[in-house]
Write a protein that holds these residues in place. Structure first.
Motif, PDB file in Angstrom:
ATOM      1  N   ALA A 103       0.835  -1.207   0.000  1.00  0.00           N
ATOM      2  CA  ALA A 103       0.000   0.000   0.000  1.00  0.00           C
ATOM      3  C   ALA A 103       0.868   1.255   0.000  1.00  0.00           C
TER       4      ALA A 103
ATOM      5  N   GLU B 226       0.146   5.330   0.688  1.00  0.00           N
ATOM      6  CA  GLU B 226      -1.316   5.432   0.679  1.00  0.00           C
ATOM      7  C   GLU B 226      -1.966   4.438   1.644  1.00  0.00           C
TER       8      GLU B 226
ATOM      9  N   GLU C 157      -5.857   3.630   1.729  1.00  0.00           N
ATOM     10  CA  GLU C 157      -6.257   2.294   1.253  1.00  0.00           C
ATOM     11  C   GLU C 157      -7.002   1.535   2.343  1.00  0.00           C
TER      12      GLU C 157
ATOM     13  N   TYR D 274     -10.858   0.227   2.400  1.00  0.00           N
ATOM     14  CA  TYR D 274     -11.149  -1.186   2.698  1.00  0.00           C
ATOM     15  C   TYR D 274     -12.149  -1.293   3.853  1.00  0.00           C
TER      16      TYR D 274
ATOM     17  N   LEU E 104      -6.137  -5.777  -1.497  1.00  0.00           N
ATOM     18  CA  LEU E 104      -5.067  -5.135  -2.264  1.00  0.00           C
ATOM     19  C   LEU E 104      -4.745  -5.930  -3.527  1.00  0.00           C
TER      20      LEU E 104
ATOM     21  N   ARG F 173      -7.285  -5.308  -6.158  1.00  0.00           N
ATOM     22  CA  ARG F 173      -7.157  -3.961  -6.734  1.00  0.00           C
ATOM     23  C   ARG F 173      -5.867  -3.791  -7.529  1.00  0.00           C
TER      24      ARG F 173
ATOM     25  N   ARG G 144      -2.845  -3.839  -6.349  1.00  0.00           N
ATOM     26  CA  ARG G 144      -1.827  -3.126  -5.573  1.00  0.00           C
ATOM     27  C   ARG G 144      -0.781  -4.059  -4.980  1.00  0.00           C
TER      28      ARG G 144
END
Length: 116
Positions: free
Chosen positions: A61, A64, A68, A72, A94, A97, A99
């Protein structure tokens, strides 16, 4: 207590939990700003614990992490039971997404010992 009273109490409790853990609307009779402050505190506590349990997720993450994790947390009506489940769910979120790469299955210590 009547069945209707129990139903109303249960609904009020559900709304309060949603306001505290998922940024839901404050139930009638509660101070919105105080609930918002308490909610932010609870999310920060969860985020700190999740970052300790799954440092790979916190690293993915990056800067951020706070944003994040807040997104969530807002996406769920209630956190999963237990910090490990919360950490794993955040990592999966994550991954979904894009990430964080999907984790490789870990071999257990006993499977490594029996391998040639």
């Amino acid at each position: 207590m009547s069945e209707e009273s129990r139903r109303r109490l249960g609904e009020a409790q559900r709304r309060l939990v949603a306001a505290l853990v998922a940024g839901g609307e404050a139930p009638a009779g509660f101070d919105r700003e105080r609930l918002r402050a308490q909610s932010a505190s609870l999310v920060a506590k969860r985020r700190a614990i999740v970052a300790r349990i799954r440092p790979d997720a916190a690293e993915a993450a990056g800067p951020e992490l706070a944003a994040e994790f807040a997104a969530y947390a807002r996406a769920r009506a209630a956190p999963p039971s237990g910090y490990r489940a919360d950490a794993d769910d955040f990592a999966a979120w994550l991954v979904a997404r894009g990430r964080m790469p999907a984790a490789r299955p870990r071999r257990r210590w006993w499977s490594r010992r029996s391998s040639p």
